[in-house]
Design a protein around this motif. Structure first.
Motif, short mmCIF file in Angstrom:
data_model
loop_
_atom_site.label_atom_id
_atom_site.label_comp_id
_atom_site.label_asym_id
_atom_site.label_seq_id
_atom_site.Cartn_x
_atom_site.Cartn_y
_atom_site.Cartn_z
N ALA A 74 -8.76 -4.46 -8.11
CA ALA A 74 -8.50 -4.98 -9.45
C ALA A 74 -7.72 -3.98 -10.29
O ALA A 74 -6.76 -4.33 -10.99
CB ALA A 74 -9.81 -5.36 -10.14
N ALA A 75 -8.12 -2.70 -10.22
CA ALA A 75 -7.42 -1.67 -11.00
C ALA A 75 -5.98 -1.49 -10.54
O ALA A 75 -5.12 -1.08 -11.33
CB ALA A 75 -8.17 -0.34 -10.89
N ALA A 76 -5.72 -1.80 -9.28
CA ALA A 76 -4.37 -1.67 -8.74
C ALA A 76 -3.49 -2.87 -9.09
O ALA A 76 -2.31 -2.87 -8.73
CB ALA A 76 -4.42 -1.49 -7.23
N GLY A 77 -4.06 -3.87 -9.76
CA GLY A 77 -3.25 -4.99 -10.23
C GLY A 77 -3.27 -6.23 -9.38
O GLY A 77 -2.43 -7.12 -9.57
N ALA A 78 -4.22 -6.34 -8.46
CA ALA A 78 -4.29 -7.55 -7.65
C ALA A 78 -4.68 -8.74 -8.53
O ALA A 78 -5.57 -8.62 -9.38
CB ALA A 78 -5.31 -7.39 -6.53
N PRO A 79 -4.04 -9.89 -8.37
CA PRO A 79 -4.40 -11.06 -9.18
C PRO A 79 -5.81 -11.54 -8.87
O PRO A 79 -6.32 -11.37 -7.76
CB PRO A 79 -3.35 -12.10 -8.80
CG PRO A 79 -2.78 -11.65 -7.51
CD PRO A 79 -2.91 -10.16 -7.47
N ALA A 80 -6.44 -12.15 -9.85
CA ALA A 80 -7.85 -12.54 -9.74
C ALA A 80 -8.07 -13.63 -8.70
O ALA A 80 -9.19 -13.82 -8.23
CB ALA A 80 -8.36 -13.01 -11.09
N ALA A 87 -5.27 12.83 -11.60
CA ALA A 87 -4.32 11.96 -10.89
C ALA A 87 -3.42 11.20 -11.86
O ALA A 87 -3.85 10.82 -12.95
CB ALA A 87 -5.07 10.99 -10.01
N ALA A 88 -2.19 10.97 -11.45
CA ALA A 88 -1.29 10.11 -12.21
C ALA A 88 -1.63 8.64 -12.02
O ALA A 88 -1.49 7.83 -12.94
CB ALA A 88 0.16 10.37 -11.80
N ASP A 89 -2.07 8.27 -10.83
CA ASP A 89 -2.38 6.88 -10.50
C ASP A 89 -3.69 6.84 -9.72
O ASP A 89 -3.69 6.72 -8.49
CB ASP A 89 -1.24 6.27 -9.68
CG ASP A 89 -1.40 4.76 -9.46
OD1 ASP A 89 -2.47 4.21 -9.80
OD2 ASP A 89 -0.46 4.14 -8.93
N PRO A 90 -4.82 6.94 -10.41
CA PRO A 90 -6.11 6.95 -9.70
C PRO A 90 -6.33 5.72 -8.84
O PRO A 90 -6.98 5.81 -7.79
CB PRO A 90 -7.14 7.04 -10.83
CG PRO A 90 -6.41 7.63 -11.98
CD PRO A 90 -5.00 7.12 -11.86
N ASP A 139 2.61 16.96 -7.39
CA ASP A 139 2.15 15.70 -6.81
C ASP A 139 0.65 15.58 -7.06
O ASP A 139 -0.18 15.86 -6.20
CB ASP A 139 2.46 15.67 -5.31
CG ASP A 139 1.96 14.40 -4.62
OD1 ASP A 139 1.51 13.47 -5.31
OD2 ASP A 139 2.04 14.35 -3.37
N THR A 140 0.30 15.17 -8.26
CA THR A 140 -1.12 15.17 -8.62
C THR A 140 -1.92 14.14 -7.85
O THR A 140 -3.10 14.38 -7.54
CB THR A 140 -1.29 14.94 -10.14
OG1 THR A 140 -0.67 13.70 -10.52
CG2 THR A 140 -0.68 16.09 -10.92
N ASP A 141 -1.32 13.00 -7.53
CA ASP A 141 -2.04 12.03 -6.69
C ASP A 141 -2.35 12.63 -5.33
O ASP A 141 -3.48 12.50 -4.81
CB ASP A 141 -1.21 10.75 -6.52
CG ASP A 141 -1.10 9.93 -7.79
OD1 ASP A 141 -1.91 10.14 -8.72
OD2 ASP A 141 -0.20 9.07 -7.85
N GLY A 142 -1.37 13.26 -4.73
CA GLY A 142 -1.60 13.91 -3.44
C GLY A 142 -2.61 15.02 -3.52
O GLY A 142 -3.44 15.19 -2.61
N GLU A 143 -2.59 15.78 -4.60
CA GLU A 143 -3.56 16.85 -4.77
C GLU A 143 -4.98 16.31 -4.82
O GLU A 143 -5.90 16.88 -4.21
CB GLU A 143 -3.25 17.64 -6.04
CG GLU A 143 -1.99 18.48 -5.93
CD GLU A 143 -1.57 19.12 -7.24
OE1 GLU A 143 -0.65 19.97 -7.20
OE2 GLU A 143 -2.16 18.79 -8.29
N VAL A 144 -5.18 15.22 -5.53
CA VAL A 144 -6.52 14.64 -5.64
C VAL A 144 -7.00 14.12 -4.29
O VAL A 144 -8.14 14.41 -3.87
CB VAL A 144 -6.55 13.54 -6.71
CG1 VAL A 144 -7.85 12.74 -6.65
CG2 VAL A 144 -6.38 14.14 -8.10
#
Length: 228
Positions: A26-32, A74-77, A139-144
């Motif tokens: 859901a947080a990634a934007g998948a439709p309901a 992260a930029a995009d958790p 690359d903060t996403d990669g770091e996390v």
């Protein structure tokens, strides 16, 4: 670079992991109107395959819990959490293409759930990054993701010993001498990295104990080979 985490029975983790999967999708934007449950079932079945000893649902749950701690970095958790689900979704200890096949699985599954191309590409990139655990500066996403995956190295001596034993168990098909040689090479590679952890939390809390554990295991392996 497969380093893993040991685990035991993980049946009781499934409800929480199902809930985490629904929230991540859901947080990634998948439709309901897209039902994420069948995808969770297939992923959890993969994570529970019998050849696994440490790349299991317990490892998945632990990585997700660590991402919760590191998420502010992260930029995009949402992408990072989805990458955690897929990063060992395909795993055979005797094969080298696990990360690539896992990334390809994400590239097929996420669009079916209605997740856009840019985020799908970021998830797949992150999964492929776990080959090296060496994110580029910034690359903060990669770091996390990489820090969450490597945090097993910073456990207590007892926990680390259990992890090391589980690694050996997973590679039970490898003769002792060959395993010692290969494992020592992995440990040296890790110890030679300027930094094991890139996030502020990882650097502060995990770097020193991880290096202590790695050095102790390497010393034990080396002393075991001293008669050769």
């Amino acid at each position: 670079m497969d380093i893993g985490i040991p685990s035991t029975d993980t049946t009781d983790l499934r409800p929480d992991l199902h809930a985490r999967w629904r929230a991540a999708v859901a947080a990634a934007g998948a439709p309901a109107d897209r039902d994420p449950a069948p995808y969770a079932d297939r992923l959890l079945a993969a994570w529970a395959e019998p050849q696994r000893r440490y790349h299991t649902t317990a490892h998945l749950a632990d990585v997700l819990a660590r991402i919760d701690v590191l998420a502010p970095h992260a930029a995009d958790p949402a992408a990072v959490r989805l990458a955690a689900w897929f990063h060992d979704a395909v795993y055979r200890p005797d094969r080298s293409e696990n990360e690539e096949r896992s990334a390809s699985l994400a590239e097929r599954a996420l669009p079916e759930l209605g997740i856009d191309a840019a985020r799908t590409a970021e998830v797949a990139r992150l999964v492929r990054l776990t080959v090296t655990h060496d994110p580029a500066p910034g690359d903060t996403d990669g770091e996390v993701l990489c820090d969450a995956d490597l945090a097993v190295l910073a456990g207590t001596p007892q926990a680390y010993a259990a992890y090391a034993a589980a690694v050996r168990d997973e590679y039970g098909f490898v003769p002792d001498e060959a395993f010692r040689t290969g494992r020592a090479a992995v440990l040296r590679q890790l110890l030679e990295l300027p930094r094991l952890f890139r996030t502020p939390h990882g650097t502060a809390h995990w770097e020193a104990p991880a290096r202590t554990n790695l050095a102790a295991e390497l010393a034990a392996l080396t002393s075991g080979d001293s008669h050769d």
